[in-house]
Design an enzyme around this catalytic site. Structure first.
Site, PDB file in Angstrom:
ATOM      1  N   TYR A 285       0.855  -1.199   0.000  1.00  0.00           N
ATOM      2  CA  TYR A 285       0.000   0.000   0.000  1.00  0.00           C
ATOM      3  C   TYR A 285       0.893   1.252   0.000  1.00  0.00           C
ATOM      4  O   TYR A 285       2.061   1.196   0.391  1.00  0.00           O
ATOM      5  CB  TYR A 285      -0.895  -0.058   1.250  1.00  0.00           C
ATOM      6  CG  TYR A 285      -1.846   1.094   1.375  1.00  0.00           C
ATOM      7  CD1 TYR A 285      -2.861   1.278   0.449  1.00  0.00           C
ATOM      8  CD2 TYR A 285      -1.726   2.006   2.426  1.00  0.00           C
ATOM      9  CE1 TYR A 285      -3.731   2.343   0.561  1.00  0.00           C
ATOM     10  CE2 TYR A 285      -2.596   3.071   2.542  1.00  0.00           C
ATOM     11  CZ  TYR A 285      -3.593   3.242   1.604  1.00  0.00           C
ATOM     12  OH  TYR A 285      -4.449   4.294   1.707  1.00  0.00           O
TER      13      TYR A 285
ATOM     14  N   THR B 255       1.450   3.795   1.754  1.00  0.00           N
ATOM     15  CA  THR B 255       2.176   4.287   2.935  1.00  0.00           C
ATOM     16  C   THR B 255       3.218   3.301   3.455  1.00  0.00           C
ATOM     17  O   THR B 255       3.953   3.626   4.377  1.00  0.00           O
ATOM     18  CB  THR B 255       1.193   4.539   4.101  1.00  0.00           C
ATOM     19  OG1 THR B 255       0.512   3.309   4.379  1.00  0.00           O
ATOM     20  CG2 THR B 255       0.176   5.618   3.760  1.00  0.00           C
ATOM     21  N   LYS B 256       3.290   2.114   2.888  1.00  0.00           N
ATOM     22  CA  LYS B 256       4.147   1.069   3.457  1.00  0.00           C
ATOM     23  C   LYS B 256       5.610   1.219   3.014  1.00  0.00           C
ATOM     24  O   LYS B 256       5.905   2.007   2.122  1.00  0.00           O
ATOM     25  CB  LYS B 256       3.591  -0.315   3.103  1.00  0.00           C
ATOM     26  CG  LYS B 256       2.144  -0.526   3.577  1.00  0.00           C
ATOM     27  CD  LYS B 256       2.002  -0.674   5.098  1.00  0.00           C
ATOM     28  CE  LYS B 256       0.628  -0.405   5.636  1.00  0.00           C
ATOM     29  NZ  LYS B 256      -0.406  -1.376   5.368  1.00  0.00           N
ATOM     30  N   ASN B 257       6.509   0.442   3.616  1.00  0.00           N
ATOM     31  CA  ASN B 257       7.956   0.609   3.345  1.00  0.00           C
ATOM     32  C   ASN B 257       8.315   0.372   1.884  1.00  0.00           C
ATOM     33  O   ASN B 257       9.299   0.917   1.385  1.00  0.00           O
ATOM     34  CB  ASN B 257       8.775  -0.353   4.208  1.00  0.00           C
ATOM     35  CG  ASN B 257       8.874   0.100   5.657  1.00  0.00           C
ATOM     36  OD1 ASN B 257       8.082   0.935   6.099  1.00  0.00           O
ATOM     37  ND2 ASN B 257       9.836  -0.420   6.382  1.00  0.00           N
TER      38      ASN B 257
END
Ligand code: PLP
Length: 410
Positions: free
Chosen positions: A188, A190-192
């Site tokens: 997603y 916002t993920k790393n």
């Protein structure tokens, strides 16, 4: 720092490599699951040391797919944490199984003792979540699972790049008595690692992999990329009632360069986490997030501080507002599952009581932490947090009376 722009809570790092790889896919004429997805799966499996990695269109899909392929369904109970995103629980519910909540331990991750206390004759699986990228106590969880014949599906939405017991999260264990059945990752925005939307599921088990691969694309025995049989390219067979969970080449072309940059991203996250910890250490107004144990590595997906309400004249809402007025975005991970209207029906049952998660929730604030920030921005965030806390510090009542007594005595 008046010239500084608003530091949003999260921002992806998209560079020229992502742009050129995506353009290459657009020009190739093959947009959906094909050679780029195969390449991404191969490199991802190598990165986390897993022989089988299947790209899917979200972590929610990865969790559901793994549980469904393990034949978890109606009548079964699956134990998870209340301090997670709703998707962890809805993925369990989509199989028809009943979610059971185990409470959190001091580090915010699921407490193995609480898992043990929740086991009944219906329990079939455990879904631990590595909150913020801090690994759960997997050895204790695997031991409980083995003793009770339970499956383990890790929600590793925050944990790409997390290392546990010397191995990456998602790795196939070398010890056959330890390890999870499947590990689900999120890409997603916002993920790393991001592909805008996307996910991956790894497993050490070739049969589970084959089952997930089939269920992932309508239960069709082979995907379109590879569907040429003696009968011709038009032929396929549906073997099961599957899902539509495949990841497109368009998305995988974002994932390939993102994956190649992961180690560099994590180094930057670790550097900023150190800046936060250095500037905020030794303050009674706040507790800092737990560090990973010596043989582990935190991926620092989140940096969740814990406000100490006894030492502060402002609550969490006012603190987040004060940060916003100084151009710093913040968030909260997570609103406990019990507090959402939909989940109340089961979360209020006696077997789902999790007081530690409810006590921690009002204290949690996640600070911005991502490689697209500058070092100067990270320092600004930490100094801003420090100055807001110092401006709202209160001396607890018992210390006030001690001071009063000392003054009288002198
Ligand atoms: C983001 C997230 C998910 C869901 O990931 P998607 O890829 O958006 O489906 C699941 N669990 C946790 C803990 C998450 O943070």
């Amino acid at each position: 720092m008046d010239e500084m722009k608003f530091i949003s809570f999260s921002r992806p790092s998209i560079g020229e490599e992502e742009i050129s790889e995506t353009l290459d896919t657009l020009r190739s004429g093959w947009l959906t699951t094909g050679p780029k997805t195969a390449q991404f799966e191969k490199e991802f499996g190598a990165y986390v040391h897993s022989p089988y990695a299947l790209a899917v269109n979200s972590c929610t899909a990865a969790l559901h797919l793994a549980l469904a392929a393990l034949e978890i369904g109606p009548g079964d109970e699956v134990i998870t944490t209340p301090l997670t995103f709703c998707a962890t629980v809805t993925a369990i519910m989509h199989t028809g199984a009943t979610p059971v909540l185990a409470d959190i331990g001091p580090d915010g991750n699921i407490d193995p003792d609480s898992i043990q206390s929740r086991i009944t004759s219906r329990t079939r699986a455990i879904v631990p979540v590595h909150l913020g990228g801090l690994p759960c106590e997997m050895k204790r969880i695997w031991k409980i699972a083995r003793a009770n014949n339970l499956r383990v599906v890790e929600d590793a939405a925050h944990a790409i790049g997390t290392i546990y017991d010397g191995m990456p999260i998602g790795a196939a264990g070398t010890n056959p008595s330890e390890g999870s059945d499947a590990v689900a990752f999120s890409f997603y925005a916002t993920k790393n690692l991001t592909t805008a939307e996307g996910g991956m599921v790894t497993t050490p088990d070739p049969d589970l992999y084959a089952r997930m691969k089939c269920l992932c694309l309508h239960g069709i025995s082979r995907d379109a990329w590879n569907r040429y049989t003696e009968k011709g390219s038009w032929y396929y067979e549906v073997e099961e009632c599957g899902f539509k969970y495949n990841l497109s080449d368009f998305q995988s072309s974002l994932g390939i360069p993102q994956l190649r940059k992961q180690e560099q991203f994590i180094e930057t996250r670790r550097k900023y986490a150190r800046i936060y910890s250095d500037i905020l250490s030794g303050m009674d107004e706040v507790e800092l997030p737990a560090e990973a144990p010596p043989d582990a590595r935190h991926s620092w997906h989140l940096y969740p501080i814990r406000l100490n309400p006894a030492r502060l004249s402002i609550d969490r809402g006012a603190f987040i507002q004060a940060l916003k007025e100084r151009r710093v975005g913040a968030s909260v991970h997570f609103i406990p599952i019990q507090l959402h209207p939909f989940f109340r029906q089961f979360a209020n049952l006696p077997q789902n009581q999790c007081p530690a998660s409810l006590a921690l929730y009002p204290r949690l604030v996640s600070l911005p932490l991502y490689p697209a920030m500058t070092e100067r921005e990270a320092e600004y965030v930490a100094r801003t947090v420090r100055s807001i806390l110092m401006a709202h510090t209160v001396i607890p009542a018992e210390m006030v009376s001690d001071l009063w007594f000392m003054r009288r005595a002198s």
